[in-house]
Design a protein around this motif. Structure first.
Motif, mmCIF file in Angstrom:
data_model
loop_
_atom_site.group_PDB
_atom_site.id
_atom_site.type_symbol
_atom_site.label_atom_id
_atom_site.label_comp_id
_atom_site.label_asym_id
_atom_site.label_seq_id
_atom_site.Cartn_x
_atom_site.Cartn_y
_atom_site.Cartn_z
ATOM 1 N N GLU A 69 0.834 -1.208 0.000
ATOM 2 C CA GLU A 69 0.000 0.000 0.000
ATOM 3 C C GLU A 69 0.870 1.260 0.000
ATOM 4 O O GLU A 69 0.561 2.238 -0.684
ATOM 5 C CB GLU A 69 -0.951 -0.023 1.201
ATOM 6 N N VAL A 70 1.968 1.202 0.753
ATOM 7 C CA VAL A 70 2.914 2.329 0.768
ATOM 8 C C VAL A 70 3.531 2.506 -0.624
ATOM 9 O O VAL A 70 3.604 3.617 -1.161
ATOM 10 C CB VAL A 70 4.033 2.106 1.826
ATOM 11 N N LYS A 71 3.935 1.386 -1.197
ATOM 12 C CA LYS A 71 4.555 1.405 -2.526
ATOM 13 C C LYS A 71 3.602 2.026 -3.557
ATOM 14 O O LYS A 71 3.978 2.855 -4.380
ATOM 15 C CB LYS A 71 4.914 -0.025 -2.914
ATOM 16 N N GLN A 72 2.334 1.584 -3.470
ATOM 17 C CA GLN A 72 1.332 2.087 -4.401
ATOM 18 C C GLN A 72 1.098 3.588 -4.214
ATOM 19 O O GLN A 72 1.001 4.347 -5.178
ATOM 20 C CB GLN A 72 0.017 1.316 -4.196
ATOM 21 N N TRP A 73 1.028 4.022 -2.966
ATOM 22 C CA TRP A 73 0.801 5.459 -2.696
ATOM 23 C C TRP A 73 1.946 6.286 -3.272
ATOM 24 O O TRP A 73 1.713 7.315 -3.914
ATOM 25 C CB TRP A 73 0.644 5.728 -1.196
ATOM 26 N N LEU A 74 3.173 5.814 -3.060
ATOM 27 C CA LEU A 74 4.334 6.558 -3.572
ATOM 28 C C LEU A 74 4.300 6.613 -5.099
ATOM 29 O O LEU A 74 4.578 7.636 -5.707
ATOM 30 C CB LEU A 74 5.636 5.909 -3.090
ATOM 31 N N PRO B 237 11.087 -5.671 1.705
ATOM 32 C CA PRO B 237 12.544 -5.598 1.935
ATOM 33 C C PRO B 237 13.129 -4.250 1.492
ATOM 34 O O PRO B 237 13.962 -3.683 2.181
ATOM 35 C CB PRO B 237 13.100 -6.744 1.083
ATOM 36 N N GLU B 238 12.639 -3.725 0.364
ATOM 37 C CA GLU B 238 13.170 -2.455 -0.150
ATOM 38 C C GLU B 238 12.819 -1.268 0.752
ATOM 39 O O GLU B 238 13.360 -0.176 0.600
ATOM 40 C CB GLU B 238 12.621 -2.211 -1.566
ATOM 41 N N HIS C 23 13.731 2.463 5.513
ATOM 42 C CA HIS C 23 12.823 3.580 5.802
ATOM 43 C C HIS C 23 11.964 3.310 7.042
ATOM 44 O O HIS C 23 11.244 4.175 7.508
ATOM 45 C CB HIS C 23 11.880 3.815 4.612
ATOM 46 N N TYR C 24 12.022 2.063 7.523
ATOM 47 C CA TYR C 24 11.116 1.614 8.575
ATOM 48 C C TYR C 24 11.686 1.844 9.976
ATOM 49 O O TYR C 24 12.843 1.524 10.235
ATOM 50 C CB TYR C 24 10.815 0.122 8.380
ATOM 51 N N ILE C 25 10.850 2.381 10.853
ATOM 52 C CA ILE C 25 11.214 2.534 12.262
ATOM 53 C C ILE C 25 10.166 1.781 13.077
ATOM 54 O O ILE C 25 8.978 2.129 13.033
ATOM 55 C CB ILE C 25 11.265 4.018 12.667
#
Ligand SMILES: [Mg+2]
Length: 175
Positions: free
Chosen positions: A116-121, A145-146, A150-152
């Motif tokens: 969903e994050v990938k799609q939004w970007l 994985p990519e 960016h993940y916290i």
């Protein structure tokens, strides 16, 4: 340079610590929007947006109530920063067509917050790879994985800490 903070709510803005505190004080734990946010976690989010001017993108399931309601919530609760949107609940038709349904691993590409994050970007971020930076704040690591760098990972007991905020600022502002 655009900057985005992808943010979950449960365990990130509303926390176990704050909930227990409200219960022990005999105070209400939620309002018309849902569980109340922890003021410490909100203050740490404010630190991130003050330092980076990042736009906020909601990845929490609260988004299912719609962007208008999320905008209302942001205003009513005097939340810091500007909402840039909510991630979609789908991936693009072309990506769906390209999934090999005989490959079990391919199903992983059909769902999850990472997609969903990938799609939004893909739909909203500037096309040039160096045109934006982002971080993801979530208590559950359901990402690609990519997206790892960016993940916290946020501790659901306390939500966004000062340390998490510093990490986010570093990732968003690094040269
Ligand atoms: Mg959560």
């Amino acid at each position: 340079m655009r900057r985005y903070v992808f943010i979950d709510f449960d365990g990130v803005l509303n926390t176990e610590r704050h909930h227990s505190e409200l219960v022990s004080l005999g105070q209400k734990c939620s309002d018309q929007y849902g569980p109340l946010f922890d003021p410490v976690a909100v203050e740490n989010l404010k630190m991130i947006v003050d330092e980076t001017e990042a736009g906020i993108v909601i990845i929490s399931s609260w988004k299912l109530e719609g962007i208008d309601r999320m905008m209302d919530l942001w205003k009513a609760r005097r939340m810091p920063g500007v909402l840039a949107g909510c991630t979609p609940d789908y991936i693009s038709g072309m990506d769906l067509l390209n999934v090999n349904l005989e490959d079990p691993a391919a199903f992983a590409n059909l769902a999850g917050k990472g997609n969903e994050v990938k799609q939004w970007l893909k739909e909203n971020a500037p096309k040039k790879a160096d045109g934006y930076r982002y971080v993801i704040l979530d208590d559950v690591p359901d990402f690609l994985p990519e997206q790892e760098e960016h993940y916290i990972q946020v501790d659901p007991r306390v939500g966004i800490t000062e340390e998490d905020a510093e990490k986010a600022i570093e990732k968003l502002n690094k040269l």
